[in-house]
Structure formats: structure tokens, C-alpha cells
Design a protein around this motif. Sequence first.
Motif, PDB file in Angstrom:
ATOM      1  N   LEU A  46      34.838  25.992  30.129  1.00  0.00           N
ATOM      2  CA  LEU A  46      35.950  25.920  31.084  1.00  0.00           C
ATOM      3  C   LEU A  46      36.319  27.304  31.605  1.00  0.00           C
ATOM      4  O   LEU A  46      36.564  27.487  32.802  1.00  0.00           O
ATOM      5  N   ILE A  47      36.362  28.285  30.727  1.00  0.00           N
ATOM      6  CA  ILE A  47      36.689  29.645  31.151  1.00  0.00           C
ATOM      7  C   ILE A  47      35.602  30.184  32.077  1.00  0.00           C
ATOM      8  O   ILE A  47      35.902  30.802  33.106  1.00  0.00           O
ATOM      9  N   ALA A  48      34.336  29.939  31.745  1.00  0.00           N
ATOM     10  CA  ALA A  48      33.243  30.392  32.611  1.00  0.00           C
ATOM     11  C   ALA A  48      33.331  29.740  33.988  1.00  0.00           C
ATOM     12  O   ALA A  48      33.107  30.400  35.010  1.00  0.00           O
ATOM     13  N   THR A  52      33.970  31.834  37.408  1.00  0.00           N
ATOM     14  CA  THR A  52      32.976  31.718  38.469  1.00  0.00           C
ATOM     15  C   THR A  52      33.624  31.304  39.781  1.00  0.00           C
ATOM     16  O   THR A  52      33.320  31.861  40.839  1.00  0.00           O
ATOM     17  N   LEU A  53      34.526  30.347  39.724  1.00  0.00           N
ATOM     18  CA  LEU A  53      35.234  29.910  40.922  1.00  0.00           C
ATOM     19  C   LEU A  53      36.064  31.042  41.517  1.00  0.00           C
ATOM     20  O   LEU A  53      36.048  31.273  42.735  1.00  0.00           O
ATOM     21  N   LEU A  54      36.775  31.769  40.679  1.00  0.00           N
ATOM     22  CA  LEU A  54      37.588  32.886  41.164  1.00  0.00           C
ATOM     23  C   LEU A  54      36.730  33.985  41.772  1.00  0.00           C
ATOM     24  O   LEU A  54      37.083  34.576  42.799  1.00  0.00           O
ATOM     25  N   GLU A  62      37.722  42.757  43.506  1.00  0.00           N
ATOM     26  CA  GLU A  62      37.664  41.880  42.333  1.00  0.00           C
ATOM     27  C   GLU A  62      36.247  41.789  41.776  1.00  0.00           C
ATOM     28  O   GLU A  62      36.041  41.687  40.570  1.00  0.00           O
ATOM     29  N   GLY A  63      35.252  41.822  42.656  1.00  0.00           N
ATOM     30  CA  GLY A  63      33.853  41.792  42.202  1.00  0.00           C
ATOM     31  C   GLY A  63      33.497  43.024  41.393  1.00  0.00           C
ATOM     32  O   GLY A  63      32.845  42.933  40.349  1.00  0.00           O
ATOM     33  N   VAL A  64      33.936  44.189  41.882  1.00  0.00           N
ATOM     34  CA  VAL A  64      33.687  45.437  41.137  1.00  0.00           C
ATOM     35  C   VAL A  64      34.416  45.382  39.796  1.00  0.00           C
ATOM     36  O   VAL A  64      33.855  45.760  38.756  1.00  0.00           O
ATOM     37  N   ALA A  65      35.650  44.899  39.805  1.00  0.00           N
ATOM     38  CA  ALA A  65      36.410  44.800  38.552  1.00  0.00           C
ATOM     39  C   ALA A  65      35.740  43.838  37.576  1.00  0.00           C
ATOM     40  O   ALA A  65      35.744  44.082  36.363  1.00  0.00           O
TER      41      ALA A  65
END
Length: 97
Positions: A46-48, A52-54, A62-65
Motif C-alpha cells: 500500500l505504501i509503495a 508511486t502515485l504521488l 519532488e522527484g529529486v527529493a
Amino acid sequence: MTEAVSLIAGLAGLTFAIRLAGYLAGAHLPATGRWARAFDALPGCLIAALVTLLLAEAGRIEGVAAVVAFTVAAATRSLPVTMIAGIATVAGLQAVV
């Protein structure tokens, strides 16, 4: 009783009911076998899925973070350190950009 107090009381009651239902249902789940392994893997799945959705909807910052957080997580295996690294990366990049 005001509307806000009624709402808070209702939400507290529903939260308690959901937790109680989970506790009672959990007593009837299998402790071994295929279903037990599936239920053990469920929180991580569920967390994955949520992450992934976020990330699919995220921007460059956010991608770099996420890459920084993943790298820190792999290196340290520490959730607090990983969270701090990810949050600091987002805050730092937002301040720069």
C-alpha cells in the motif's frame, strides 16, 4: 452541543469503531500459510502504491527529493533520517527555485 463538537464526537466514535472492527477481524486472520504472507506484505504494498502515485503526479523538485530519500534510506536504513533528508531536499530546492 455545537455542530463542531457533534462532528468531532461522531468522527471519534467512527474511528474507535473502525479500530475495534480491525482488532476483532484480525483475531480471525490466519497466522500461517499463503494468506498470512499476503497480509504481512499488504502494508508495504500500500505504501509503495501511494508513493508511486504521488511521484507520478510530482514535479522535478519532488522527484529529486524522492531520489535523495531513496538513496539515504538504502544507505542508512533509518526512517527518521530518510524523512529529514527528503523534507530538507524539498525545502532547499523550493528556496532556490
